[in-house]
Design an enzyme around this catalytic site. Sequence first.
Site: not given
Length: 217
Positions: A14, A89, A128, A161, A172
């Site tokens: 996203k 969300r 990431r 992160r 998550r």
Amino acid sequence: MHHVVLFGPPGAGKGTQGDRLAASLGIVHIATGDMLRKAVAEQTELGMKAKACMDAGKFVPDDVVIGMIEESITAPAAANGFLLDGFPRNVAQAESLDAMLHQHGLDLDHVVFLDASEDLIVERLCGRLLCRACGFGFHRHYSPPREAGLCDRCGGELYQRADDNKEVIVQRLHVYQEQTAPLLDYYSHQAAYRRVDADGGVDEVYDRLVLAIQDSD
Ligand code: ADP
Ligand code: AMP
């Protein structure tokens, strides 16, 4: 005018695709996760409250993010349109968004579900890297920076992160299934809805996304 919602599981792309699409459409990219991470880094009152939820892979309270979104979508920067990434969300947030848009005489033009399998998500999230200065995203293997640890765009320091580790990713994904997946029922019957397969290279997925936007124009 483009009012876009980009939703999907964490790691679907996203942020990556949203940045590019918003730039190409000349609209503002509003990412609640980015806004919250900024608040955490700046140690604002909001940031200090949000940090524990984020580190645990849980949602921050709806009223917090809804307040942030209302401010952003009515700001002068959003006058040409906006792309929402990471909001709504859950169904309660989607209902609040509809009410807010209605109140301001606005509508959603494009609602895109960026669909990715669980294997792909874990692989993407574990690799990431983000720039601490400008927020630009990289991936250790799929889109590595030219110089290790440094942002290609601004030379800033890259970091991983705190919530991009296996344990929090599992949490998550669980929250995603429970809270966010029901948005499919909420949006999939609307004329603005399109599904885009997020499996493929960044350019390939972007091309699909552009087609989906043109198709729902
Ligand atoms: P999201 O915002 O949905 O959580 P990101 O855009 O941050 O996801 O992407 C997660 C990770 O996967 C990042 O490291 C990014 O560079 C990488 N990535 C995104 N899209 C692709 C793609 N199509 N192919 C390979 N890697 C990708
Ligand atoms: P993201 O950058 O989109 O992966 O979001 C990172 C974290 O920020 C999430 O795991 C949540 O803790 C929080 N967050 C971001 N957007 C929302 C939202 N719309 N509602 C609740 N929490 C959110």
